[in-house]
Write a protein that holds these residues in place. Sequence first.
Motif, mmCIF file in Angstrom:
data_model
loop_
_atom_site.group_PDB
_atom_site.id
_atom_site.type_symbol
_atom_site.label_atom_id
_atom_site.label_comp_id
_atom_site.label_asym_id
_atom_site.label_seq_id
_atom_site.Cartn_x
_atom_site.Cartn_y
_atom_site.Cartn_z
ATOM 1 N N GLU A 5 0.810 -1.379 -0.099
ATOM 2 C CA GLU A 5 0.003 0.079 0.139
ATOM 3 C C GLU A 5 1.033 1.430 -0.274
ATOM 4 O OE1 GLU A 5 -3.281 0.538 2.419
ATOM 5 O OE2 GLU A 5 -3.456 -1.722 2.924
ATOM 6 N N GLU A 6 0.269 2.334 -0.486
ATOM 7 C CA GLU A 6 0.864 3.842 -0.439
ATOM 8 C C GLU A 6 0.840 4.032 1.104
ATOM 9 O OE1 GLU A 6 2.160 5.643 -2.625
ATOM 10 O OE2 GLU A 6 1.473 4.760 -4.585
ATOM 11 N N ARG A 7 1.955 4.826 1.386
ATOM 12 C CA ARG A 7 2.068 5.331 2.662
ATOM 13 C C ARG A 7 2.420 6.892 2.910
ATOM 14 N NH1 ARG A 7 4.018 1.413 6.231
ATOM 15 N NH2 ARG A 7 4.179 -0.587 5.479
ATOM 16 N N TYR A 8 1.707 7.232 3.944
ATOM 17 C CA TYR A 8 1.944 8.739 4.334
ATOM 18 C C TYR A 8 2.491 8.890 5.793
ATOM 19 C CZ TYR A 8 0.768 13.652 5.085
ATOM 20 O OH TYR A 8 0.901 14.895 5.350
ATOM 21 N N THR A 55 0.087 3.220 6.085
ATOM 22 C CA THR A 55 -0.770 2.970 4.919
ATOM 23 C C THR A 55 -2.167 3.267 5.041
ATOM 24 O OG1 THR A 55 -1.376 0.974 5.718
ATOM 25 C CG2 THR A 55 0.521 0.724 4.764
ATOM 26 N N VAL A 56 -2.737 3.278 3.893
ATOM 27 C CA VAL A 56 -4.162 3.945 3.760
ATOM 28 C C VAL A 56 -5.061 3.184 4.954
ATOM 29 C CG1 VAL A 56 -6.451 3.992 2.623
ATOM 30 C CG2 VAL A 56 -4.169 4.638 1.436
ATOM 31 N N ASN A 98 -6.419 13.660 12.808
ATOM 32 C CA ASN A 98 -5.108 13.563 12.122
ATOM 33 C C ASN A 98 -5.210 12.417 11.300
ATOM 34 O OD1 ASN A 98 -3.571 15.205 13.614
ATOM 35 N ND2 ASN A 98 -2.826 14.104 15.100
ATOM 36 N N ALA A 99 -6.074 11.240 11.489
ATOM 37 C CA ALA A 99 -6.302 10.353 10.534
ATOM 38 C C ALA A 99 -6.783 10.713 9.252
ATOM 39 C CB ALA A 99 -7.041 9.083 10.968
ATOM 40 N N ALA A 100 -7.945 11.595 9.354
ATOM 41 C CA ALA A 100 -8.772 12.102 8.121
ATOM 42 C C ALA A 100 -8.157 13.136 7.393
ATOM 43 C CB ALA A 100 -9.936 12.804 8.832
ATOM 44 N N GLU A 101 -7.151 13.820 8.236
ATOM 45 C CA GLU A 101 -6.273 14.695 7.423
ATOM 46 C C GLU A 101 -5.006 14.188 6.787
ATOM 47 O OE1 GLU A 101 -4.290 18.080 5.989
ATOM 48 O OE2 GLU A 101 -6.156 17.774 6.834
ATOM 49 N N ALA A 102 -4.738 13.074 7.068
ATOM 50 C CA ALA A 102 -3.690 12.172 6.460
ATOM 51 C C ALA A 102 -4.344 11.587 5.135
ATOM 52 C CB ALA A 102 -3.223 11.047 7.429
ATOM 53 N N LEU A 103 -5.630 11.174 5.232
ATOM 54 C CA LEU A 103 -6.094 10.479 4.193
ATOM 55 C C LEU A 103 -6.474 11.483 3.149
ATOM 56 C CD1 LEU A 103 -8.477 8.032 6.271
ATOM 57 C CD2 LEU A 103 -6.658 7.583 4.555
ATOM 58 N N GLY A 155 -5.215 11.692 -1.001
ATOM 59 C CA GLY A 155 -6.193 12.005 -2.356
ATOM 60 C C GLY A 155 -6.432 10.763 -2.955
ATOM 61 N N LEU A 156 -6.165 10.823 -4.253
ATOM 62 C CA LEU A 156 -6.536 9.547 -5.163
ATOM 63 C C LEU A 156 -5.972 8.350 -4.687
ATOM 64 C CD1 LEU A 156 -6.142 11.658 -8.594
ATOM 65 C CD2 LEU A 156 -8.392 10.991 -7.261
ATOM 66 N N LYS A 157 -4.947 8.399 -3.826
ATOM 67 C CA LYS A 157 -4.273 6.771 -3.447
ATOM 68 C C LYS A 157 -5.241 6.422 -2.604
ATOM 69 C CE LYS A 157 -0.073 9.351 -3.902
ATOM 70 N NZ LYS A 157 1.334 9.776 -3.125
ATOM 71 N N MET A 158 -6.290 6.755 -2.028
ATOM 72 C CA MET A 158 -6.880 6.239 -0.763
ATOM 73 C C MET A 158 -8.519 5.987 -1.010
ATOM 74 S SD MET A 158 -7.839 9.873 1.405
ATOM 75 C CE MET A 158 -8.693 11.026 0.447
#
Length: 653
Positions: free
Chosen positions: A36-39, A43-44, A61-66, A70-73
């Motif tokens: 998975e993509e990471r931030y 991961t998402v 924080n979780a909502a902001e990270a998601l 963007g399109l990765k989630m």
Amino acid sequence: MKLTLRTFQLMMLISISCGQSLAWAQENVPKKTVGEERYKGKTVSQWTLLLKDKDVKVRKNAAEALRRMGLKMESAIPSLIEALQDKDEGVRETATVALGEIGPHAIPGLLETLKDKAEVVRCHAIIAIGEIGRNADPALANKITPWLAAALNDSDLLVRRNSANAIAKLGSKAGQAIPRLIEALKDNDDFVRGNATHALGEIGLQAIPELLKAFKDSNGVVRSHLVVAIGEIAQNADIALANKTVPWLIEGLKDNDDFARRNSAMALAKVGPNATKAIPELLDALKDKDEKEEVRENAALALAKIGRKSLPGLLAAINEKDIFVRCHTVEALGKVVPIATPSEAKNAILVLIPALKEEDDNLRADVAIALEEISRKTRIPSIRATLIDKAMPELLIALKDRNEDVRISSALALANIGPEALPALIETLKDKEGVVRIAAMLALGELGPKAAKAVPKLIDLLKNSDADLCESAVIALGKIGPAAEEAIPALLETLNDNNESIRMKSARALGAMGLKAGAAIPALIKSLQDEDNYVRADVATALGQIGAKAAKAIPKLLELLADPDYDVRAVVVVALKSIARAVPSHTITVIPGLIKVLKDKNQSVRAEAASALGQIGSRGDKLIINALTPLLLDQHDSVRKAAERSLETLRVK
């Protein structure tokens, strides 16, 4: 023992209840789906899990990270939609924005959510759909428009308001919503009606036929909103569209509803030069009996926007008996004359000048304002010659008018006429009336460096016991700027005045002199300890404006980063940045202090510090990069954006 997800969650909750930190909880989410993509290392799936955490900060924080992913989630869409029901407004808002940034893939789930029983869920779903619709292709727009149009009938007020707003974001692609939007003009809520009007305006030309059909509605409120929408559409109209809509707007000027007449006049103002057919009716509207005068004001504005073609009618109207008609006519002339031909302008000025002697205070003030506007916008030599020869003598007399607005506008008009008024303004500084001298100083300040010859007289006025006179002199010297360098010793004295307003203005004046105010630095450093927070802020700003020569103030400015007033802290950051940019060798001293205030409790201070570090830091500086990175999750958008910009500048590409 195999650690199942449920077991882990129970262990985590027990650990948190025993006092373990939030950070521990976030860092020990189970790692799933290696690909998975990471931030921020997660991961998402991991951020999605945190949307259900008990701690609101974790969920935010979780909502902001998601949102940032963007399109990765796309896989997070169900959880984000579920988060629209979160008890915390901040979580709901961030989840809404996140869904909006995912884009079209979130639409099916969001449309289904519009059936939810909870008003707040429907409302946030509508907002997210609107954000997605802003960039939607026609096919997607056709899919979502019926849902948004249906939501205009929702039982919840906020849902209806946001539905109309979302349709506006779709613009011309939302044509099928036109009938529902026109019905929404009958809503009991002002905001619903206003947003529906705006949406119709954004849909544009295709809405015109339906708008004109509805124009004879028996409801005056509906008619008033219809003309607003027509005006929005017609403001960039060609002649063909103007010919189609202007007759209806002319009819609106005769409506028995005050709002419909007001809005019709404003709509004609938006049509502008193409509304020439409405000139006779607009001249009549200058006599409207609307108690709030908005019909008359808007009619005057429309005549001004139409331009030169309205000039003959306006010049005739200036002789009307009704004082209100004359006042509004003068207001329009102030806007039309600067775009008139030289001969037209000269004639209009000669018509205006005698009105400076009228009995009515408001009329004299409006004439002075009009002459000020004409003198400010006109650079044609022949027109300026008329202002100098004919208007200047009368404006000098008007400096002594009993009405303050007349005095001030006359002073500004004289300043805009140019340096030719300088000798007379300097002479006026000797006037017995304090208000006249203040008006003259206001004008001298507007002349800026061209008023350098007035500096000695202004210095004398700094010693006046009248605080208003002294303060006006300080302001004028500041506007004259470096050309008033000889006033610095006198300004250093007023920097210690008992009146805090005079101290503030003195600091500003010294700052306006830039490098030439180097001799004032010791006194300014001392004034950083002033008891008044506004004075401290202006002194810090002045030191930043002086620049390189103010480097010796850095230690005291760094101390002031702990000032109890956040405005002071914010301007100190800017001052330190300015000095460090002027003297790069001092960045090593300034940077640690700025890094420290990245944790300031005020968002403005954090944003200024983040921005400053990006401007004075060196590319690849890990200390600054590491300090800025946590701000990417700051709860305030201004801080996040400042950090993003600075990191983009500092990171090695």
